[in-house]
Design an enzyme around this catalytic site. Structure first.
Site, PDB file in Angstrom:
ATOM      1  N   GLN A  53     -73.645 -15.433   8.209  1.00  0.00           N
ATOM      2  CA  GLN A  53     -73.923 -14.007   8.184  1.00  0.00           C
ATOM      3  C   GLN A  53     -73.990 -13.429   6.772  1.00  0.00           C
ATOM      4  O   GLN A  53     -74.584 -12.384   6.561  1.00  0.00           O
ATOM      5  CB  GLN A  53     -72.867 -13.269   9.010  1.00  0.00           C
ATOM      6  CG  GLN A  53     -72.930 -13.643  10.480  1.00  0.00           C
ATOM      7  CD  GLN A  53     -71.873 -12.939  11.312  1.00  0.00           C
ATOM      8  OE1 GLN A  53     -70.796 -13.455  11.533  1.00  0.00           O
ATOM      9  NE2 GLN A  53     -72.178 -11.738  11.768  1.00  0.00           N
ATOM     10  N   ARG A 109     -61.187 -13.086   4.718  1.00  0.00           N
ATOM     11  CA  ARG A 109     -61.468 -14.096   5.741  1.00  0.00           C
ATOM     12  C   ARG A 109     -62.948 -14.459   5.651  1.00  0.00           C
ATOM     13  O   ARG A 109     -63.811 -13.582   5.739  1.00  0.00           O
ATOM     14  CB  ARG A 109     -61.145 -13.541   7.130  1.00  0.00           C
ATOM     15  CG  ARG A 109     -61.552 -14.458   8.274  1.00  0.00           C
ATOM     16  CD  ARG A 109     -61.126 -13.855   9.613  1.00  0.00           C
ATOM     17  NE  ARG A 109     -61.485 -14.701  10.726  1.00  0.00           N
ATOM     18  CZ  ARG A 109     -62.426 -14.411  11.629  1.00  0.00           C
ATOM     19  NH1 ARG A 109     -63.110 -13.281  11.541  1.00  0.00           N
ATOM     20  NH2 ARG A 109     -62.680 -15.237  12.622  1.00  0.00           N
ATOM     21  N   HIS A 153     -67.510 -20.857  12.455  1.00  0.00           N
ATOM     22  CA  HIS A 153     -67.690 -19.485  12.929  1.00  0.00           C
ATOM     23  C   HIS A 153     -69.016 -19.425  13.696  1.00  0.00           C
ATOM     24  O   HIS A 153     -70.043 -19.013  13.180  1.00  0.00           O
ATOM     25  CB  HIS A 153     -67.704 -18.511  11.746  1.00  0.00           C
ATOM     26  CG  HIS A 153     -67.614 -17.068  12.149  1.00  0.00           C
ATOM     27  ND1 HIS A 153     -66.514 -16.277  11.887  1.00  0.00           N
ATOM     28  CD2 HIS A 153     -68.482 -16.256  12.798  1.00  0.00           C
ATOM     29  CE1 HIS A 153     -66.726 -15.052  12.346  1.00  0.00           C
ATOM     30  NE2 HIS A 153     -67.915 -15.014  12.909  1.00  0.00           N
ATOM     31  N   GLU A 199     -64.076 -17.445  18.030  1.00  0.00           N
ATOM     32  CA  GLU A 199     -64.655 -16.994  19.300  1.00  0.00           C
ATOM     33  C   GLU A 199     -65.379 -18.067  20.114  1.00  0.00           C
ATOM     34  O   GLU A 199     -66.545 -17.898  20.511  1.00  0.00           O
ATOM     35  CB  GLU A 199     -65.618 -15.820  19.051  1.00  0.00           C
ATOM     36  CG  GLU A 199     -64.930 -14.586  18.530  1.00  0.00           C
ATOM     37  CD  GLU A 199     -65.840 -13.364  18.428  1.00  0.00           C
ATOM     38  OE1 GLU A 199     -67.027 -13.476  18.754  1.00  0.00           O
ATOM     39  OE2 GLU A 199     -65.337 -12.297  18.050  1.00  0.00           O
ATOM     40  N   ASN A 340     -59.903 -11.147  17.956  1.00  0.00           N
ATOM     41  CA  ASN A 340     -60.931 -10.209  17.487  1.00  0.00           C
ATOM     42  C   ASN A 340     -61.031  -9.116  18.534  1.00  0.00           C
ATOM     43  O   ASN A 340     -61.430  -9.378  19.672  1.00  0.00           O
ATOM     44  CB  ASN A 340     -62.290 -10.905  17.338  1.00  0.00           C
ATOM     45  CG  ASN A 340     -62.280 -11.951  16.236  1.00  0.00           C
ATOM     46  OD1 ASN A 340     -61.342 -12.023  15.438  1.00  0.00           O
ATOM     47  ND2 ASN A 340     -63.333 -12.748  16.171  1.00  0.00           N
ATOM     48  N   TYR A 342     -62.382  -5.222  19.544  1.00  0.00           N
ATOM     49  CA  TYR A 342     -63.246  -4.100  19.179  1.00  0.00           C
ATOM     50  C   TYR A 342     -63.098  -2.903  20.113  1.00  0.00           C
ATOM     51  O   TYR A 342     -63.224  -1.772  19.690  1.00  0.00           O
ATOM     52  CB  TYR A 342     -64.712  -4.543  19.185  1.00  0.00           C
ATOM     53  CG  TYR A 342     -65.066  -5.414  18.001  1.00  0.00           C
ATOM     54  CD1 TYR A 342     -65.582  -4.861  16.843  1.00  0.00           C
ATOM     55  CD2 TYR A 342     -64.860  -6.798  18.033  1.00  0.00           C
ATOM     56  CE1 TYR A 342     -65.896  -5.647  15.744  1.00  0.00           C
ATOM     57  CE2 TYR A 342     -65.181  -7.591  16.940  1.00  0.00           C
ATOM     58  CZ  TYR A 342     -65.694  -7.011  15.798  1.00  0.00           C
ATOM     59  OH  TYR A 342     -65.999  -7.786  14.706  1.00  0.00           O
ATOM     60  N   GLU A 409     -60.565  -9.578  13.535  1.00  0.00           N
ATOM     61  CA  GLU A 409     -61.721  -8.686  13.443  1.00  0.00           C
ATOM     62  C   GLU A 409     -61.428  -7.402  14.199  1.00  0.00           C
ATOM     63  O   GLU A 409     -60.920  -7.440  15.322  1.00  0.00           O
ATOM     64  CB  GLU A 409     -62.976  -9.334  14.045  1.00  0.00           C
ATOM     65  CG  GLU A 409     -63.531 -10.483  13.233  1.00  0.00           C
ATOM     66  CD  GLU A 409     -64.786 -11.097  13.856  1.00  0.00           C
ATOM     67  OE1 GLU A 409     -65.442 -10.428  14.679  1.00  0.00           O
ATOM     68  OE2 GLU A 409     -65.093 -12.250  13.513  1.00  0.00           O
TER      69      GLU A 409
HETATM   70  C1  FCB Z   1     -67.948 -10.952  16.439  1.00  0.00           C
HETATM   71  C2  FCB Z   1     -68.274 -12.078  15.495  1.00  0.00           C
HETATM   72  C3  FCB Z   1     -68.578 -11.590  14.106  1.00  0.00           C
HETATM   73  C4  FCB Z   1     -69.360 -10.302  14.086  1.00  0.00           C
HETATM   74  C5  FCB Z   1     -68.805  -9.301  15.044  1.00  0.00           C
HETATM   75  C6  FCB Z   1     -69.521  -7.995  15.071  1.00  0.00           C
HETATM   76  O1  FCB Z   1     -68.081 -11.361  17.733  1.00  0.00           O
HETATM   77  O2  FCB Z   1     -67.195 -12.957  15.391  1.00  0.00           O
HETATM   78  O3  FCB Z   1     -69.160 -12.634  13.414  1.00  0.00           O
HETATM   79  O4  FCB Z   1     -70.709 -10.517  14.218  1.00  0.00           O
HETATM   80  O5  FCB Z   1     -68.777  -9.836  16.314  1.00  0.00           O
END
Ligand code: FCB
Length: 511
Positions: A53, A109, A153, A199, A340, A342, A409
């Site tokens: 990325q 990270r 990743h 993930e 992670n 969100y 994350e």
């Molecule tokens: C997660 C990924 C990360 C990024 C975020 C927005 O699932 O691990 O690389 O793209 O989403």
């Protein structure tokens, strides 16, 4: 996908997860009672990225393709983009580490590109790849920034995909362990925090069930646009091999390196939270199924040595078995669990039966909000609810024996032009981050053993869902500029001021 819930085609959108983060523009900054010094000694704050990325330099210095290169070059991204140049960190790492230092980051990270370090997946190490990661790590260490390093990743060398279908084959275990060995040996004197996989619960769903991510394998009716694959079995086989590869690398680290290098090793999973749409027993059961398929798929084997009973019942013989040895090796094969997080998603029981096929993950649980109509409705009714993080952490604490956890994350997606005034003045992101960090503090006070928190992402990069159409960075990157100039967002300034102030509460300086 995985097993069990009819994840509608958009969860599908590789975690529309992020798309469904709802922000209430009226949410107020809280009173500012929180400060950096409220967090326990040893707690670390950072921000993150991943190799494909952010690095760019896709065809330089001996790097060979990963499955992401194959995917993007086949024109599979919605915006037809690639990570060929991305944020070009490969050429700007010094400047970036300086920026991290100026921001006050305590940790960074990032992930190693396996195919940059060992271009064929096994065999010879690429000296220029080795050199790059040594330089990056040294630069971080010189500035006193802890490197937290992910080994895979969501990307693996394309050659391994071509040779034996990547993580669908048991051969993957040996190659991953040898790659991890190289990393521990070369970098372990300076890297004290290792993440084997990022993930895998999403890797296998997008890559082998829905087929909307690399390696782009799926079967009708669960995924579209795949030339090969089997959505009913591959996600389970892939996850199984990834778990065994993780356990094998951890065993190697513990036997050969940990005592001398004194580092820690774990694995990171996407950890959304789920709320039942109604308080009905069916919806509550649906929520639990979702948690079992989403988190339990990996956490149960790591903590208890086997998949959740729910998965065994629903997936039946398609779910692989662990030998006694596997279970033993898996149990406690982590020093921390990376999560992670969100947002949370509403779930409701769906009476449709898809379980004769794959995609059980999504079978009878619909994640509401996937259609644009309901998404719109949800947007207007659901504010950012950072309590989802508290609920998640409490659940993990109680169900999985209060493991050490690192939030690897957390961040807020922005859309469209990433460099205009509005995108730079990202007060929504500031509110989001502050609110989640406060939630984290409450969880710690409530007994969760959380050791660190990383914003996704340090700077804008090639996003896995939609390329350059969305952004999460504390810093904006001008992708139209050949030099990829970086610009601080309001969120970078806020985070910096939060990290700088030991006693005072962090306050956003302007709105
Ligand atoms: C997660 C990924 C990360 C990024 C975020 C927005 O699932 O691990 O690389 O793209 O989403």
């Amino acid at each position: 996908m995985v097993g069990l819930m009819r994840l509608s085609p958009s969860f599908i959108c590789f975690m529309c997860v992020h798309a469904v983060v709802m922000v209430d523009a009226h949410l107020q900054l809280s009173s500012g009672l929180m400060s950096r010094s409220d967090f326990p000694t040893g707690f670390v704050f950072g921000a993150g990225s991943s190799a494909y990325q952010i690095e760019g330099a896709a065809a330089e210095d001996g790097r060979k393709p990963s499955i992401w290169d194959t995917f993007t070059h086949a024109g599979k991204m919605i915006d037809m983009s690639t990570g060929d140049i991305a944020s070009d960190q490969y050429h700007h790492y010094k400047e970036d580490v300086k920026l991290m230092h100026e921001t006050g980051l305590e940790a960074y990270r990032f992930s190693i590109s396996w195919n940059r370090l060992i271009p064929d997946g096994h065999g010879a190490v690429n000296p220029k790849g080795l050199n790059y990661y040594n330089n990056l790590i040294n630069e971080l260490v010189d500035y006193g920034i802890e490197p937290h390093v992910t080994l895979s990743h969501l990307d693996i060398p394309r050659s391994l995909q071509d040779e034996y279908d990547g993580y669908l084959s048991p051969k993957f275990i040996e190659d991953f362990t040898a790659y991890a060995d190289t990393c521990f040996k070369e970098f372990g004197d300076r890297v004290k925090h290792w993440i084997t996989f990022n993930e895998p619960n999403i890797q296998t769903i997008t890559g082998n069930d829905l087929g909307n991510g690399p390696p782009n394998r799926c079967s009708y009716p669960f995924g579209v646009n795949c030339s090969t694959g089997n959505s009913t079995t591959e996600p389970y086989i892939g996850a199984h091999m990834i778990l065994l590869s993780h356990a094998s690398a951890v065993q190697l680290y513990r036997e050969n390196y940990q005592e001398i290098q004194k580092g820690q090793i774990g694995i990171t999973i996407l950890a959304l939270w789920f709320e039942p749409v109604c308080d009905s027993p069916d919806d509550i059961a649906a929520k639990q199924r979702m948690l079992d398929f989403h988190l339990g798929w990996f956490l149960d084997p790591l903590v208890y040595g086997d998949y959740p009973a729910t998965m065994r019942n629903i997936v039946g013989s398609r779910l692989p078995f662990f030998t006694e040895n596997d279970s033993k090796q898996l149990k406690s094969s982590y020093d921390f669990i990376g999560l992670n997080h969100y947002s949370s998603l509403p779930v409701e029981d769906q009476p449709i039966t898809f379980n004769k096929y794959g995609s059980d993950y999504i079978r009878d649980i619909s994640v509401k909000g996937l259609s644009s109509k309901s998404l719109h409705q949800m947007k207007s009714t659901m504010p950012v609810d950072s309590r989802s993080l508290q609920r998640l952490l409490e659940y993990v604490n109680l169900k999985y024996k209060n493991p050490a956890v690192v939030i690897h994350e957390n961040g807020l997606r922005g859309h469209g032009d990433n460099c205009n005034a509005q995108a730079l003045n990202d007060t929504e992101r500031v509110e989001y981050l502050q609110s989640y960090i406060e939630s984290l503090l409450l969880s710690i006070r409530n007994g969760s053993d959380v050791r660190g928190y990383f914003v996704w992402s340090f700077m804008d990069c090639f996003e896995l869902i939609d390329g350059y159409r969305s952004h999460y960075g504390l810093y904006a990157v001008d992708f139209n500029d050949a030099r990829r100039k970086r610009y601080p967002r309001m969120s970078a300034k806020w985070f910096s001021s939060f990290l700088a102030k030991e006693k005072n509460s962090a306050k956003i300086s302007s709105h």
